[in-house]
Motif scaffolding. Structure first.
Motif, mmCIF file in Angstrom:
data_model
loop_
_atom_site.group_PDB
_atom_site.id
_atom_site.type_symbol
_atom_site.label_atom_id
_atom_site.label_comp_id
_atom_site.label_asym_id
_atom_site.label_seq_id
_atom_site.Cartn_x
_atom_site.Cartn_y
_atom_site.Cartn_z
ATOM 1 N N GLU A 16 1.437 -0.725 -0.045
ATOM 2 C CA GLU A 16 0.103 0.235 0.476
ATOM 3 C C GLU A 16 0.734 1.598 0.267
ATOM 4 O O GLU A 16 0.956 2.340 -0.509
ATOM 5 C CB GLU A 16 -1.211 -0.183 1.302
ATOM 6 C CG GLU A 16 -2.253 -0.716 1.457
ATOM 7 C CD GLU A 16 -3.466 -0.924 1.165
ATOM 8 O OE1 GLU A 16 -3.984 0.494 1.772
ATOM 9 O OE2 GLU A 16 -4.334 -0.989 0.637
ATOM 10 N N HIS A 17 2.223 1.166 0.878
ATOM 11 C CA HIS A 17 2.990 2.449 0.379
ATOM 12 C C HIS A 17 3.695 2.700 -0.503
ATOM 13 O O HIS A 17 4.499 3.586 -0.663
ATOM 14 C CB HIS A 17 3.900 2.318 1.856
ATOM 15 C CG HIS A 17 3.447 2.557 3.177
ATOM 16 N ND1 HIS A 17 2.095 2.736 3.629
ATOM 17 C CD2 HIS A 17 4.102 1.504 4.572
ATOM 18 C CE1 HIS A 17 2.078 3.319 4.644
ATOM 19 N NE2 HIS A 17 3.179 2.473 5.552
ATOM 20 N N ARG A 20 1.472 4.264 -2.841
ATOM 21 C CA ARG A 20 0.827 5.760 -2.135
ATOM 22 C C ARG A 20 1.948 6.846 -2.984
ATOM 23 O O ARG A 20 2.025 7.591 -3.088
ATOM 24 C CB ARG A 20 0.534 6.262 -0.639
ATOM 25 C CG ARG A 20 -1.373 5.419 -0.556
ATOM 26 C CD ARG A 20 -1.120 6.252 0.828
ATOM 27 N NE ARG A 20 -0.697 4.829 1.460
ATOM 28 C CZ ARG A 20 -2.059 3.758 2.249
ATOM 29 N NH1 ARG A 20 -2.899 3.971 1.630
ATOM 30 N NH2 ARG A 20 -1.309 2.902 3.127
ATOM 31 N N GLN A 24 0.316 9.138 -6.030
ATOM 32 C CA GLN A 24 0.088 10.250 -4.544
ATOM 33 C C GLN A 24 0.632 11.301 -4.183
ATOM 34 O O GLN A 24 0.512 11.864 -4.241
ATOM 35 C CB GLN A 24 -1.690 9.597 -3.092
ATOM 36 C CG GLN A 24 -2.706 8.768 -4.078
ATOM 37 C CD GLN A 24 -3.621 8.304 -3.451
ATOM 38 O OE1 GLN A 24 -2.798 6.830 -2.840
ATOM 39 N NE2 GLN A 24 -4.016 9.068 -2.928
ATOM 40 N N LEU A 279 -1.635 8.478 3.684
ATOM 41 C CA LEU A 279 -1.174 9.612 3.032
ATOM 42 C C LEU A 279 -0.806 10.669 3.474
ATOM 43 O O LEU A 279 0.220 10.780 2.882
ATOM 44 C CB LEU A 279 -2.378 10.000 2.307
ATOM 45 C CG LEU A 279 -2.277 10.751 0.617
ATOM 46 C CD1 LEU A 279 -1.165 10.014 -0.017
ATOM 47 C CD2 LEU A 279 -3.387 10.464 -0.009
#
Ligand code: NAD
Ligand code: ISE
Length: 334
Positions: A16-17, A20, A24, A279
């Motif tokens: 997930e990191h 991101r 993002q 985030l």
């Protein structure tokens, strides 16, 4: 400047990191990853255009890595974090900083010896807008003098590798950190009260439990830990002050009205509940690294939370209150 990040561990949160940081976070790109699960690492590396290394040591040494995110299992964090410190690279280490206070202190001492902050611990709740509002109401007089707090930390379920003491070292460790931060003080004692066990949990899970914390100023916190509640992910926090209370709410996603009722969706897990906090945590960390500093939850915070978790495990075993005696705090964390 684009910060080139290396990510160690591409499991649930590591992947997930990577997503991101690649898609993002402004000013970052993932240049390298490593996981002992090499196929998974390659799958995560490809869309990010990152190199999949053959060891975490090679990733830390890679001149194409400016800063490191550690998302491997907790017991590996101290060695990997100390290696980043020795390489002079900023590191965002997922919680827990370590699984024992001695190991956490080893990281604190390694960093303090360099005289500068390189380590941030992944206590992302400090970046959650709900917790930020709770802290504001505690400090601006809205609820008067904060006296006590109640917290609930429920997971629908936990993975098979989750052992009994991990409810304290891996899950409730977030509560230890967040209440130190909210009250701006240390936890001086912890008592774990065993509760009738859920028939649906594995016997080794000790589930649910009530944890009582006493803060330096005499405030008391109750935490319900329930890692197998089945219905969803439910994190609550209410602080009671001399003039009122402030409570955290689960961010609402959908409210359904029908069948003579009104219902609200619960987050499925921490990924959904704390998505914005992760985030913000990464964005602030990357901006700080680009500016040549590290400012978030420190190695000292990681050590203090691990010391409380360790005392909680002892309290469970002894069935009594355990006082917490922290090591001397290095000037770096004053
Ligand atoms: P996970 O089991 O899904 O992922 C861990 C990964 O580390 C796996 O892919 C595993 O193969 C890999 N790994 C094992 N040995 C390794 C090694 N020697 N070097 C590199 N990688 C190795 O677990 P997870 O849920 O992603 O948790 C990882 C860490 O993140 C844990 O410390 C956990 O407590 C933390 N975490 C934090 C949050 C949060 O809310 N901040 C949420 C979930 C997990
Ligand atoms: C997980 O590792 C996390 O850190 C989550 O935030 C927490 O709620 C959960 O209990 C842990 O297992």
């Amino acid at each position: 400047m684009t910060v080139k990040v290396g990510v160690i561990g591409t499991g649930m949160i590591g992947s997930e990191h990577v997503g991101r940081l690649s898609r993002q976070v402004v000013g970052a790109r993932v240049s390298a990853v490593f996981d002992v699960a090499t196929e998974r690492a390659a799958e995560v590396a490809a869309p990010a255009g990152a190199t999949a290394h053959t060891s975490w040591e090679a990733l830390v040494a890679d001149p194409g890595v400016d800063a490191v995110v550690i998302a491997s299992p907790g017991e590996l964090h101290p060695d990997q974090t100390v290696a980043c410190i020795e390489a002079g690279k900023p590191v965002l280490c997922e919680k827990p900083l370590a699984t024992t206070p001695a190991e956490a202190l080893r990281v604190v001492q390694a960093e303090a010896a360099t005289g500068r902050r390189l380590v941030q611990v992944g206590f992302m709740r400090r970046y959650d807008l709900g917790y930020i509002d709770v802290k504001k109401a505690m400090s601006d007089g809205t609820i008067g003098e904060p006296l006590l707090a109640h917290a609930v930390h429920r997971n629908a379920s936990v993975p098979d590798f989750f052992q009994g003491e991990m409810s304290m070292t891996d899950s409730v460790v977030h509560e230890f950190d967040v209440f130190r931060w909210l009250f701006d003080s240390e936890i001086t004692a912890v008592t774990v009260v065993p509760v009738k066990q859920s028939p649906l949990g594995a016997p080794h899970l000790r589930d649910p439990q009530i944890v009582l914390l006493r803060m330096t100023g005499g405030e008391v916190v109750t935490v319900e830990s329930f890692v197998n509640c089945r219905y969803g992910y439910d994190v609550r926090c209410e602080v009671v002050g001399s003039l009122g209370t402030v409570s955290l709410d689960n961010p609402r996603t959908t409210v359904v009205i029908g069948g003579a009722g009104r219902s609200e969706r619960m987050p499925a897990d921490w990924r959904e509940r704390f998505a914005s906090a992760y985030l913000t945590e990464l964005q602030v960390w990357v901006a700080d690294v680009a500016a040549g500093r590290v400012d978030g939850p420190s190695a000292w915070d990681g050590y203090a939370a691990t010391a409380v978790a360790d005392a909680a495990v002892t309290s469970y075993g002894k069935g009594e209150r355990v006082d917490i005696d922290l090591a001397a705090k290095p000037a770096l964390y004053a």
